[in-house]
Design an enzyme around this catalytic site. Structure first.
Site, PDB file in Angstrom:
ATOM      1  CE  LYS A   1      -4.049   1.863   2.903  1.00 31.99           C
ATOM      2  NZ  LYS A   1      -4.808   1.541   4.262  1.00 31.99           N
TER       3      LYS A   1
ATOM      4  CB  SER B   1      -7.781   3.470   3.276  1.00 31.80           C
ATOM      5  OG  SER B   1      -6.936   2.476   4.369  1.00 31.80           O
TER       6      SER B   1
ATOM      7  CB  SER C   1      -8.347   0.268   6.254  1.00 30.88           C
ATOM      8  OG  SER C   1      -8.849   1.737   6.416  1.00 30.88           O
TER       9      SER C   1
END
Length: 518
Positions: A95, A175, A199
Site C-alpha cells: 500500500k 482504505s 481498511s
C-alpha cells in the site's frame, strides 16, 4: 480507517443500510487469482505479474507505481546461490502509505510526491529477507480515508479512483482499496494493506479475497504513515488463507523502533502449520446476530456459511446483542483525531527536506491552495477536527482511549468469548460492494463486527463466503489478542469446505437495468 468516517457513531461507524435487496448465489471461497509463484524463477513470476498489471490496471486503477528495476532485481535473486526464503520469487504489492526505497510514499496525496524514503519500512525489509519481490505500490483512499467525512473510498489525488474488478461501477472499499483490487484482479496473489478500522477487512470482503488484520503490535508500524498508535496495523491481503498465513509469517515480529511490538517475537506462531482443514471440528464459535442485517441476501449467504460450518463440525452459539457500540464509536473517534495529529506531525517532521508540508496544519493549507486537484470531490473536515485536538496529554483523550479499549476488549470481545464458552466469533464482514457515488460519497450499509476488533486491537480475519448478484461477501472470524493462528485454521477450514471461487470478470456492472433515457 473505516471505509467512511462520517457515519453514525457505532463501533465501526457504518452508514444506513443498503437500499435494495440482492439475490444470494452459490457459496464460494478461495480465489484462484494469479498463478502460484514458481520456486524456480523470480524473473518469470515478476514478469507475469507486471504483464497482468499492464493488462488490467487501466480499468481497475489498483496500482499507483511499479518498481522501475523490478525485473533486474528478480534476475539478481535468481542468480544468487544462498538459501532461498519461504516467499522466494513471490511478487508482492504494498500500500502507498508504507516506506519503500525507490518510490515516493504519498498516502495518495500530491503533498507527498517528493517523499522519497531513505530506507524501507521494517515490514518491507522482512518481506525481502523472506525472498519476496516487492514490485510496486497500490492505490488507497487518500490519507487512509481520514481526511473527509464525505470521502469516496478508493479515490486519491495521486492514483485516481480504484474500481472493483468484479463490477467496475462498484467501489473496492477502503482504505486498502488498491491492495484488495490488485489481488482480486489477479495481478498478484499477495499484497500488504493497513488498517485502523476496517481498511483491510472491508476491501478484502468486497473484492472477494482474504484479509487479515493482525493483533496491534504483531507487525511493525515503523515507516508507515500513521493514523492511530492505538489501532494501526499492517496485514496480509491474499488470494487464499494459505497465502495470508505465509505472508503473515514473513512480516510478523518485534521492532525496537515500535514499542507496541515488544511482545511480537514471543507471541508469533507457526501460521503455516495452523492450516488445518479440520480446524472447525469440535470448536465452539459465537455467532454475532447483532452484527447482521446488511441486506436480506447477505443474511441468506451467511446462513448458508453457518450450515457449512456446522457440517464441518463446529458448534455454533448465537449471541443476540451487544450494548454500547455507539459509546465505543464516539470514544474511538476522539482517540483517532488526537492520535492522528500527533502521529502525522511526527512522521512529516522526519520526511526528507524535499517535502514542504511538515505538519497537519501545512497539509490543510496545501489542500486549500490546491483544492482543484486535491479536493474536487470532497473536503477535509476530519483534518480540521484533528488539528483542533489538544494533544496526547489531554485528559479527555486519555479517558476516551481507556473507555474505548475497555468496552471493545475486556468488556466486549473477551466477555463474549468467556460468557458463551466460545473460541472465536463470526459474522458477515460487510454487505456487497456499493456503487461508486461521486455525489453522495460512500453508501455503506449495516453495522458489522470489525469495529470491535479494531478498537480492542484484536485480530480479524475475513474469508470469502459467497456472492450476492455476482458480488463477493465475506465471513469474519474474530478472536482474542494474539489468536491469529487459531483464526487462520478456522478460516482455512471454512475455505476448504466452501470450495473454489469464480475469479473477477471485470464486468461493467451487475445491474441489468438500462440507464434512464435523457
Amino acid at each position: 480507517m473505516p471505509a467512511n468516517a462520517r457515519a453514525t457513531p457505532t463501533g465501526d461507524r457504518l452508514g444506513a443500510a443498503l437500499a435494495r435487496p440482492l439475490v444470494a448465489a452459490l457459496l464460494v471461497a478461495a480465489l484462484p487469482a494469479a498463478p502460484a509463484a514458481a520456486a524456480t524463477s523470480a524473473e518469470a513470476n515478476v514478469r507475469a505479474a507486471l504483464d497482468r498489471i499492464a493488462r488490467h490496471n487501466d480499468a481497475v486503477r489498483a496500482v499507483i507505481a511499479t518498481v522501475p528495476d523490478a525485473l533486474d532485481r528478480a534476475r539478481s535473486a535468481d542468480r544468487q546461490r544462498m538459501a532461498r526464503g519461504p516467499l522466494f520469487g513471490e511478487p508482492v504489492l504494498i500500500k502507498d502509505n508504507i516506506d519503500l526505497v525507490g518510490l515516493p510514499n504519498t498516502a495518495g496525496s500530491l503533498a507527498l510526491t517528493a517523499n522519497m524514503p531513505a530506507q524501507d519500512a521494517p515490514l518491507v525489509t522482512r518481506l525481502k529477507a523472506a525472498g519476496a519481490q516487492v514490485i510496486g505500490k497500490t492505490n488507497l483512499s487518500e490519507w487512509a480515508n481520514f481526511r473527509s467525512s464525505q470521502s469516496i473510498s478508493g479515490w486519491s489525488a495521486v492514483g485516481g479512483q480504484t474500481r472493483n474488478p468484479h463490477a467496475l461501477d462498484r467501489n473496492s472499499c477502503g482504505s486498502s482499496s488498491g491492495s484488495g483490487a490488485a489481488v482480486a484482479a489477479g495481478m498478484v496473489r499477495m499484497a500488504i494493506g493497513t488498517e485502523t478500522d476496517g481498511s483491510i477487512t472491508c476491501p478484502a470482503a468486497l473484492n472477494g479475497i482474504v484479509g487479515l488484520k493482525p493483533t496491534v503490535g504483531l507487525v511493525s508500524r515503523t515507516g508507515i504513515i500513521p493514523i492511530s498508535a492505538s489501532q494501526d496495523t499492517a496485514g496480509p491481503m491474499a488470494a487464499s488463507v494459505a497465502d495470508a498465513a505465509r505472508l503473515l509469517a514473513a512480516i510478523a515480529g518485534s521492532d525496537p523502533a515500535d514499542p507496541a511490538t515488544a511482545e511480537a517475537d514471543a507471541r508469533r506462531a507457526d501460521y503455516v502449520a495452523a492450516l488445518d482443514p479440520r480446524a472447525l471440528a469440535g470448536k465452539r464459535i459465537g455467532v454475532l446476530r447483532f452484527a447482521t442485517g446488511y441486506s436480506p441476501a447477505t443474511d441468506i449467504v451467511f446462513e448458508q456459511a453457518l450450515s457449512l460450518m456446522r457440517a464441518a463440525g463446529a458448534v455454533l452459539v448465537d449471541i443476540a446483542e451487544f450494548k454500547g457500540r455507539g459509546e465505543i464509536g464516539a470514544a474511538e473517534y476522539q482517540v483517532l483525531l488526537t492520535e492522528f495529529k500527533a502521529g502525522l506531525n511526527a512522521y512529516l517532521a522526519a520526511t526528507p527536506a524535499t517535502v514542504k508540508t511538515r505538519s497537519l496544519a501545512d497539509l490543510i493549507a496545501f489542500n486549500t491552495a490546491t483544492a482543484d486537484r486535491e479536493m474536487p470531490l470532497f473536503g477535509q473536515d476530519i483534518f480540521i477536527q484533528a488539528e483542533a485536538t489538544k494533544g496526547l496529554d489531554d485528559p479527555d483523550y486519555l479517558k476516551a482511549r481507556a473507555k474505548a479499549r475497555r468496552m471493545a476488549g475486556a468488556e466486549g470481545i473477551d466477555r463474549m468469548l468467556a460468557d458463551n464458552k466460545v473460541v472465536a466469533l463470526v459474522a458477515p464482514t460487510m454487505g456487497p460492494a456499493f456503487l461508486i457515488d461521486t455525489v453522495n460519497g460512500d453508501q455503506i450499509g449495516g453495522g458489522g463486527p470489525g469495529g470491535l476488533a479494531a478498537v480492542a486491537g484484536y485480530p480479524h480475519l475475513t474469508v470469502p463466503m459467497g456472492r450476492v448478484r455476482g458480488l463477493p461477501v465475506g465471513l469474519s472470524f474474530i478472536g482474542p489478542a494474539w489468536s491469529e493462528a487459531l483464526l487462520i485454521g478456522l478460516g482455512h477450514a471454512f475455505e476448504q469446505a466452501a470450495g473454489p471461487q469464480t475469479p473477477a470478470q471485470f464486468a461493467p456492472s451487475v445491474d441489468p437495468r438500462p440507464a434512464p433515457a435523457r
